[in-house]
Design an enzyme around this catalytic site. Structure first.
Site, PDB file in Angstrom:
ATOM      1  N   HIS A  91       0.727  -1.198  -0.183  1.00  0.00           N
ATOM      2  CA  HIS A  91       0.030   0.085   0.048  1.00  0.00           C
ATOM      3  C   HIS A  91       0.837   1.147  -0.141  1.00  0.00           C
ATOM      4  O   HIS A  91       2.084   1.222   0.277  1.00  0.00           O
ATOM      5  CB  HIS A  91      -1.007   0.036   1.209  1.00  0.00           C
ATOM      6  CG  HIS A  91      -0.263   0.000   2.524  1.00  0.00           C
ATOM      7  ND1 HIS A  91       0.436  -0.712   3.095  1.00  0.00           N
ATOM      8  CD2 HIS A  91      -0.171   1.160   3.436  1.00  0.00           C
ATOM      9  CE1 HIS A  91       1.194  -0.580   4.163  1.00  0.00           C
ATOM     10  NE2 HIS A  91       0.661   0.626   4.414  1.00  0.00           N
ATOM     11  N   ASP A 133       0.375   5.183   1.681  1.00  0.00           N
ATOM     12  CA  ASP A 133      -0.388   5.691   2.927  1.00  0.00           C
ATOM     13  C   ASP A 133      -1.366   6.569   2.388  1.00  0.00           C
ATOM     14  O   ASP A 133      -1.217   7.618   1.583  1.00  0.00           O
ATOM     15  CB  ASP A 133       0.712   6.465   4.008  1.00  0.00           C
ATOM     16  CG  ASP A 133       1.290   5.304   4.509  1.00  0.00           C
ATOM     17  OD1 ASP A 133       0.835   4.116   4.827  1.00  0.00           O
ATOM     18  OD2 ASP A 133       2.531   5.706   5.048  1.00  0.00           O
ATOM     19  N   HIS A 137       4.783   0.013   0.227  1.00  0.00           N
ATOM     20  CA  HIS A 137       5.272  -0.813   1.345  1.00  0.00           C
ATOM     21  C   HIS A 137       4.533  -1.624   2.172  1.00  0.00           C
ATOM     22  O   HIS A 137       3.255  -1.641   1.792  1.00  0.00           O
ATOM     23  CB  HIS A 137       5.901   0.345   2.276  1.00  0.00           C
ATOM     24  CG  HIS A 137       4.877   1.245   2.968  1.00  0.00           C
ATOM     25  ND1 HIS A 137       4.132   2.224   2.446  1.00  0.00           N
ATOM     26  CD2 HIS A 137       4.179   0.978   4.164  1.00  0.00           C
ATOM     27  CE1 HIS A 137       3.176   2.627   3.223  1.00  0.00           C
ATOM     28  NE2 HIS A 137       3.278   2.056   4.554  1.00  0.00           N
ATOM     29  N   ARG A 177       5.632   7.123  14.275  1.00  0.00           N
ATOM     30  CA  ARG A 177       5.234   7.810  12.832  1.00  0.00           C
ATOM     31  C   ARG A 177       4.964   8.976  12.667  1.00  0.00           C
ATOM     32  O   ARG A 177       4.045   9.520  13.379  1.00  0.00           O
ATOM     33  CB  ARG A 177       4.308   6.641  12.533  1.00  0.00           C
ATOM     34  CG  ARG A 177       3.798   6.581  11.137  1.00  0.00           C
ATOM     35  CD  ARG A 177       2.726   5.492  11.096  1.00  0.00           C
ATOM     36  NE  ARG A 177       2.254   5.084   9.782  1.00  0.00           N
ATOM     37  CZ  ARG A 177       1.380   5.784   9.074  1.00  0.00           C
ATOM     38  NH1 ARG A 177       0.444   6.278   9.604  1.00  0.00           N
ATOM     39  NH2 ARG A 177       1.141   5.332   7.917  1.00  0.00           N
TER      40      ARG A 177
HETATM   41  C1  SIN Z   1       2.921   0.982   7.840  1.00  0.00           C
HETATM   42  O1  SIN Z   1       3.151   2.229   8.112  1.00  0.00           O
HETATM   43  O2  SIN Z   1       2.057   0.522   6.956  1.00  0.00           O
HETATM   44  C2  SIN Z   1       3.435  -0.037   8.868  1.00  0.00           C
HETATM   45  C3  SIN Z   1       4.848  -0.331   8.553  1.00  0.00           C
HETATM   46  C4  SIN Z   1       5.468  -1.357   9.684  1.00  0.00           C
HETATM   47  O3  SIN Z   1       4.811  -1.270  10.759  1.00  0.00           O
HETATM   48  O4  SIN Z   1       6.472  -1.861   9.397  1.00  0.00           O
END
Ligand code: SIN
Length: 279
Positions: free
Chosen positions: A105, A107, A256, A270
Site C-alpha cells: 500500500h 499511505d 510498502h 510515525r
Molecule cells: C505501515 O505504515 O504501513 C506500517 C509499517 C510497519 O509497521 O512496518
C-alpha cells in the site's frame, strides 16, 4: 555537500551515514538529504537517539506533519506524532489485536491529498521478524512495455478507505474519522513525483477500488496485473529494523508493507508529511 551514502538495493533505498537527526540540519545538508530521499524513495538513518519531540522536529524539515486519521493512534497531546505498536487493537471494531499494513500500500491514498512521505522511528524492535518491505512503483512503471505505459498514462482510478477487493479488513473508524476522510478519492493511475519528475504506478492493494472507464472485470484484472508487476522482488528493498533507525519513504514512488511474523514488543513512532494532489 557530499553525504556519505550507501545504496540499499538496485531500485529503492539509501542509507545516509554520519548525520545526527536530533539536531536541525543546516540548509546544505537538508538539501542533500532531501535529494537523497526523493532520488532513492526510501531514506535510512541508523543509530539515532531522539526524543519524540526531536523526531517531530526532524520530520518538520521535510514538510508539514499531518495528523493521523485514526485518533487513538496519536500520541497524547501531540497529534502530529503517531505510533505503530504490537499492542494495536481494532478498538472501534472487534477489539482484536491487529498488525497494520501487511499488504502492499501507499499511505492514505483514499485522501484527496495523500501524504508525500511517511517516517518511522524504531524504539522497541523484536529480535526476529517485523521487517518493512518497500517496492518501487516508479521502476515497475519504467519496466512496462512502451505501449502499455502509453495506454495507462491518463487513466484514473478510485481509492476507497477499504476497497471491496482488499486482501485484508481495515480497522473500523468513528463517524468523525469517516467524515474527515470519506474516501472514494479519484487519482491518476500513473502519477508524477513533482520532486523528481519521475512517473510511477499509483495503486494500493487495500484501497484501489476500480479504474474508471473500464468494465469491472477488466478493471480488476488490470489492477491485479499491476500489483503483480509492482510486487516483483527485483524492485524491492526489505528493511530489517534496529532500535534507533529512522526510515522515511516517498508515498508517491513506493509501496510498502509490514510483516507480522514476530513475537514480543514492537513499537515505532510515525509521522506523515503533507503532500499535494496527485498529478
Ligand atoms: C505501515 O505504515 O504501513 C506500517 C509499517 C510497519 O509497521 O512496518
Amino acid at each position: 555537500m557530499a553525504l556519505e551514502t550507501e545504496k540499499l538495493s538496485e531500485h529503492v533505498g539509501v542509507q545516509v551515514k554520519r548525520v545526527d537527526a536530533s539536531q536541525p540540519f543546516d540548509k546544505e545538508t537538508l538539501t542533500a538529504v532531501y535529494k537523497a530521499w526523493v532520488d532513492h524513495s526510501v531514506l535510512v538513518l541508523r543509530e539515532q537517539e531522539l526524543t519524540p519531540q526531536q523526531f517531530v522536529d526532524f520530520g518538520r524539515q521535510f514538510g508539514k506533519p499531518i495528523e493521523q486519521n485514526l485518533k487513538h493512534l496519536n500520541v497524547e497531546d501531540c497529534p502530529e506524532l503517531a505510533f505503530i505498536s504490537s499492542e494495536d487493537r481494532d478498538i472501534h471494531g472487534t477489539g482484536k489485536r491487529i498488525v497494520r499494513g501487511t499488504s502492499w500500500h501507499t499511505d492514505h491514498s483514499y485522501a484527496e491529498v495523500p501524504p508525500k512521505g511517511t517516517m518511522l522511528f524504531g524504539i522497541d524492535i523484536p529480535e526476529k521478524g517485523g521487517d518493512t518491505q518497500f517496492t518501487s512503483a516508479a521502476a515497475a512503471f519504467d519496466a512496462l512495455p512502451d505501449a502499455q505505459r502509453a495506454r495507462l498514462d491518463g487513466m484514473r482510478s478510485i481509492h476507497a478507505f477499504e476497497s471491496s477487493r482488499s486482501p485484508r479488513p481495515m480497522v473500523k473508524r468513528t463517524p468523525e474519522e469517516i467524515a474527515a476522510y470519506p474516501g472514494d478519492a479519484e487519482h491518476p493511475l500513473i502519477r508524477t513525483n513533482p520532486d523528481t519528475g519521475r512517473k510511477s504506478i499509483y495503486v494500493n492493494t487495500v484501497r484501489s477500488e476500480r479504474i474508471l472507464d473500464l468494465p469491472d472485470e477488466e478493471s480488476g484484472a488490470l489492477l491485479d496485473e499491476l500489483y503483480a508487476k509492482i510486487g516483483q522482488e527485483e524492485f524491492q528493498y526489505r528493511h530489517k529494523w534496529q532500535p534507533g533507525d529512522i526510515v522515511l519513504w516517498d508515498n508517491r514512488s513506493v509501496l510498502h508493507k509490514a510483516n507480522g511474523d514476530y513475537e514480543g514488543k514492537r513499537f515505532l513512532y510515525r509521522i506523515m508529511i503533507e503532500g499535494d494532489k496527485p498529478i
